[in-house]
Design a protein around this motif. Structure first.
Motif, PDB file in Angstrom:
ATOM      1  N   THR A 204      49.880  78.405 122.434  1.00 28.87           N
ATOM      2  CA  THR A 204      51.305  78.075 122.359  1.00 28.87           C
ATOM      3  C   THR A 204      52.181  79.210 121.842  1.00 28.87           C
ATOM      4  OG1 THR A 204      50.734  77.073 120.252  1.00 28.87           O
ATOM      5  CG2 THR A 204      51.017  75.581 122.103  1.00 28.87           C
ATOM      6  N   GLY A 205      51.587  80.393 121.549  1.00 32.40           N
ATOM      7  CA  GLY A 205      52.392  81.518 121.075  1.00 32.40           C
ATOM      8  C   GLY A 205      52.848  81.313 119.642  1.00 32.40           C
ATOM      9  N   GLY A 206      53.815  82.157 119.223  1.00 35.08           N
ATOM     10  CA  GLY A 206      54.279  82.114 117.836  1.00 35.08           C
ATOM     11  C   GLY A 206      55.643  81.475 117.708  1.00 35.08           C
ATOM     12  N   LEU A 207      56.528  82.173 117.019  1.00 28.97           N
ATOM     13  CA  LEU A 207      57.874  81.641 116.761  1.00 28.97           C
ATOM     14  C   LEU A 207      58.973  82.557 117.288  1.00 28.97           C
ATOM     15  CD1 LEU A 207      57.266  80.526 113.078  1.00 28.97           C
ATOM     16  CD2 LEU A 207      58.036  78.997 114.895  1.00 28.97           C
ATOM     17  N   SER A 208      58.580  83.741 117.765  1.00 32.21           N
ATOM     18  CA  SER A 208      59.622  84.699 118.157  1.00 32.21           C
ATOM     19  C   SER A 208      60.175  84.379 119.545  1.00 32.21           C
ATOM     20  CB  SER A 208      59.078  86.115 118.115  1.00 32.21           C
ATOM     21  OG  SER A 208      57.927  86.203 118.892  1.00 32.21           O
ATOM     22  N   TYR A 209      61.436  84.715 119.756  1.00 31.03           N
ATOM     23  CA  TYR A 209      62.139  84.396 120.996  1.00 31.03           C
ATOM     24  C   TYR A 209      61.928  82.904 121.346  1.00 31.03           C
ATOM     25  CZ  TYR A 209      63.832  89.008 122.363  1.00 31.03           C
ATOM     26  OH  TYR A 209      64.516  90.193 122.415  1.00 31.03           O
ATOM     27  N   PRO A 210      62.390  82.004 120.476  1.00 29.87           N
ATOM     28  CA  PRO A 210      62.136  80.575 120.728  1.00 29.87           C
ATOM     29  C   PRO A 210      62.656  80.105 122.082  1.00 29.87           C
ATOM     30  CG  PRO A 210      63.677  80.906 118.869  1.00 29.87           C
ATOM     31  CD  PRO A 210      63.140  82.246 119.235  1.00 29.87           C
ATOM     32  N   THR A 212      61.986  81.213 124.784  1.00 30.95           N
ATOM     33  CA  THR A 212      60.933  81.283 125.807  1.00 30.95           C
ATOM     34  C   THR A 212      59.900  80.172 125.644  1.00 30.95           C
ATOM     35  OG1 THR A 212      59.536  82.752 124.465  1.00 30.95           O
ATOM     36  CG2 THR A 212      61.127  83.821 125.925  1.00 30.95           C
ATOM     37  N   GLY A 213      60.095  79.325 124.647  1.00 34.03           N
ATOM     38  CA  GLY A 213      59.166  78.201 124.470  1.00 34.03           C
ATOM     39  C   GLY A 213      58.296  78.319 123.229  1.00 34.03           C
ATOM     40  N   SER A 214      58.404  79.466 122.519  1.00 34.69           N
ATOM     41  CA  SER A 214      57.575  79.647 121.318  1.00 34.69           C
ATOM     42  C   SER A 214      58.277  79.001 120.135  1.00 34.69           C
ATOM     43  CB  SER A 214      57.390  81.135 121.023  1.00 34.69           C
ATOM     44  OG  SER A 214      57.137  81.836 122.193  1.00 34.69           O
ATOM     45  N   THR A 215      57.847  77.792 119.820  1.00 33.73           N
ATOM     46  CA  THR A 215      58.533  77.065 118.751  1.00 33.73           C
ATOM     47  C   THR A 215      57.561  76.599 117.672  1.00 33.73           C
ATOM     48  OG1 THR A 215      58.411  75.145 120.188  1.00 33.73           O
ATOM     49  CG2 THR A 215      60.508  76.293 120.140  1.00 33.73           C
ATOM     50  N   GLY A 216      56.423  77.267 117.594  1.00 36.05           N
ATOM     51  CA  GLY A 216      55.498  77.005 116.487  1.00 36.05           C
ATOM     52  C   GLY A 216      54.689  75.721 116.629  1.00 36.05           C
ATOM     53  N   ASP A 217      54.621  75.156 117.845  1.00 37.12           N
ATOM     54  CA  ASP A 217      53.880  73.893 118.006  1.00 37.12           C
ATOM     55  C   ASP A 217      52.403  74.063 117.632  1.00 37.12           C
ATOM     56  OD1 ASP A 217      56.318  73.465 119.128  1.00 37.12           O
ATOM     57  OD2 ASP A 217      55.592  72.413 120.893  1.00 37.12           O
ATOM     58  N   GLY A 218      51.859  75.221 117.921  1.00 33.19           N
ATOM     59  CA  GLY A 218      50.433  75.454 117.647  1.00 33.19           C
ATOM     60  C   GLY A 218      50.107  75.354 116.171  1.00 33.19           C
TER      61      GLY A 218
END
Ligand code: FAD
Length: 461
Positions: A204-210, A212-218
């Protein structure tokens, strides 16, 4: 060996770099793969990488690669050995992507279009039967337990297994023993549907450039099972500075300078690199600054501010610069300082350097004292700045911190606490400097998980 009858059902959460690559490796090894992506398309962040050109790896010597990984390089050793930077180049070439290597060993698609990297992956995903679900958000992980205490729903009574959604009830009281009795069983989507699988990969990626979908769900998924997540902060990010005169330099870019930042306990460590940087409306940015941000983050958080310097003339020693200034003064004897230093510094920099050296710009050079000249040299060789904060996740290339590597098997990316649950890519507490290293982290960890899940050599590319 490829076992096409491998019937493992694998659920991948996230259709970014790591999730797409994992799906390709797994499908090739014969697994049945479902990939869930909450965006309307795959690879939204990949699209903006490398300024739209996608610097997908770095073709440096393999022995050198891990020295560019800032956080937990040793954890990556095994995954990188299993799928190296050169394997990544071969992999993409075999997917039909022509590649090229530029200055600093940066590898790009020959077309200079990141969309071609996405297309190559997506084409392979579709042709190898990966089921792709777009606009589909995973809300929670599901687990089974053989602990009689959690044999509570109907399904449990029939099968002897309890299906549990820990999203609502995750609590710190959960015991170690409880956790060791859980096994991943699937995911719950935001519309409430439950999907079963033998393995779940969190990509799910990290938190940067939210955006793009990276919103810390992981991180939230990890926390469902008390899997530790180390503190996160933006990295490879512009830095904010305290001095009032810095915003006046906005837009100015500097080439061939040295940026030095003192950090660490009692300022014992020094970041010092030669290259390019630029001034923004609130501080500094550009390649040198992003690299500095990757190493100074935790010190900055602890101390609040860090001292920095720019050497605007690194090719000259102070003595050589003094001789050069004296020569300029000699050539322009009756001229004002502001005119004579025109050949030494960019226009925007001149008034600030003179102000910092406490010399009136209109002062004729023949009236300038030795002390004033020394102050001028000091403000050119050690142009000082105070770094007071990092930019936000909105402008950070990566997230530092994430799912603790201590909780994950470095050979397989599988959670040590929850069998069947895997973490790959930026969601892990791994990060590297710019140059293609971060995407390689995504490819290598994806490959390690795929190989472990399929039990096959997913690396025959
Ligand atoms: C501007 C910019 C430029 C960059 N340039 C480079 C570069 O040139 N080279 C390089 O090596 N690195 C670069 N990076 C870093 C690189 O993009 C990341 O390291 C990499 O994309 C991480 O891959 P990932 O698959 O782990 O995460 P991501 O690519 O962020 O993918 C995660 C995906 O998971 C999806 N997702 C999240 N939560 C859910 C959920 N609950 N349900 C379903 N889907 C979900 C997201 O929508 C997203 O698509 C750049 C980053 C940025 C921001």
């Amino acid at each position: 060996m490829i076992d096409l009858n491998n019937s493992k059902r694998v659920i991948i959460i996230g259709g970014g770099a790591a999730g797409m690559a994992a799906s390709v490796f797994l499908a090739k090894a014969g697994c049945s793969v479902q990939l869930y992506e909450k965006n309307e398309k795959l690879g939204k962040k990949l699209y903006i990488t490398g300024k739209g050109r996608c610097n997908f790896t770095n073709a440096c010597a393999e022995e050198e690669f891990l020295s560019h990984v800032v956080t937990n390089p040793r954890f990556l050793y095994s995954a990188f050995a299993g799928f190296t930077n050169h394997d990544a180049i071969r992999f993409f070439e075999e997917l039909g992507l022509r590649t090229k290597v530029e200055r600093g060993n940066r590898a790009f698609p020959a077309s200079d279009h990141s969309s071609d990297v996405i297309r190559a992956l997506e084409r392979q995903m579709r042709s190898s039967g990966v089921q792709i679900f777009l606009n589909t958000e995973v809300k929670a992980l599901l687990a089974v337990s053989d602990d009689p205490a959690v044999l509570e729903d109907k399904e449990a009574k029939q099968t002897g297994y309890a299906v549990k959604d820990f999203s609502a009830e995750y609590s710190a009281e959960k015991t170690e023993q409880n956790m060791s009795e859980q096994r991943i069983s699937g995911v719950r989507l935001s519309d409430g549907r439950e999907i079963r699988g033998d393995a779940v990969i969190v990509a799910t990626g990290g938190l940067s450039y939210p955006s793009t979908g990276s919103t810390g769900d992981g991180y939230r998924f990890a926390e469902q099972f008390s899997i530790p997540v180390t503190a996160c902060r933006p990295s490879l990010v512009p830095l904010l500075t305290a001095e009032d005169d810095i915003p006046l330099l906005q837009g100015l870019s500097l080439k061939n300078v040295i940026l030095s930042v003192r950090y660490g306990k009692k300022g014992k460590k020094t970041f010092s690199e030669f290259g390019e940087m630029l001034f923004t409306h609130e501080g500094i940015s550009g390649p040198l600054v992003l690299s500095a941000s990757a190493v100074i983050g935790s010190s900055l958080q602890e101390s609040g501010t860090l001292p920095a310097q720019i050497d605007l003339k690194p090719a000259l020693t102070e003595e050589q610069l003094d001789a050069r200034i004296l020569r300029e003064f000699e050539n322009g004897k009756n001229k004002a300082l502001k005119n004579v230093i025109a050949s030494l510094l960019p226009a925007k920099m001149r008034p600030i350097v003179m102000e910092r050296a406490e010399i009136t710009p209109d002062k004729p050079v023949h009236d300038i004292t030795r002390e004033e000249r020394q102050r001028l040299i000091a403000s050119i060789k050690a142009f000082s700045l105070t770094i007071c904060a990092q930019g936000s996740y909105r402008e950070a290339v990566i997230t530092q911190g994430g799912v603790s590597v201590k909780a994950v098997d470095p050979k397989t990316m599988e959670s040590k606490a929850v069998p069947g649950l895997y973490f790959i890519g930026e969601v892990l507490d791994l990060d590297a400097v710019t140059g293609g290293f971060n995407l390689q982290i995504a490819w290598s960890t994806a490959h390690a998980a795929a190989e472990a899940i399929s039990g096959n050599s997913a690396g025959e590319w």
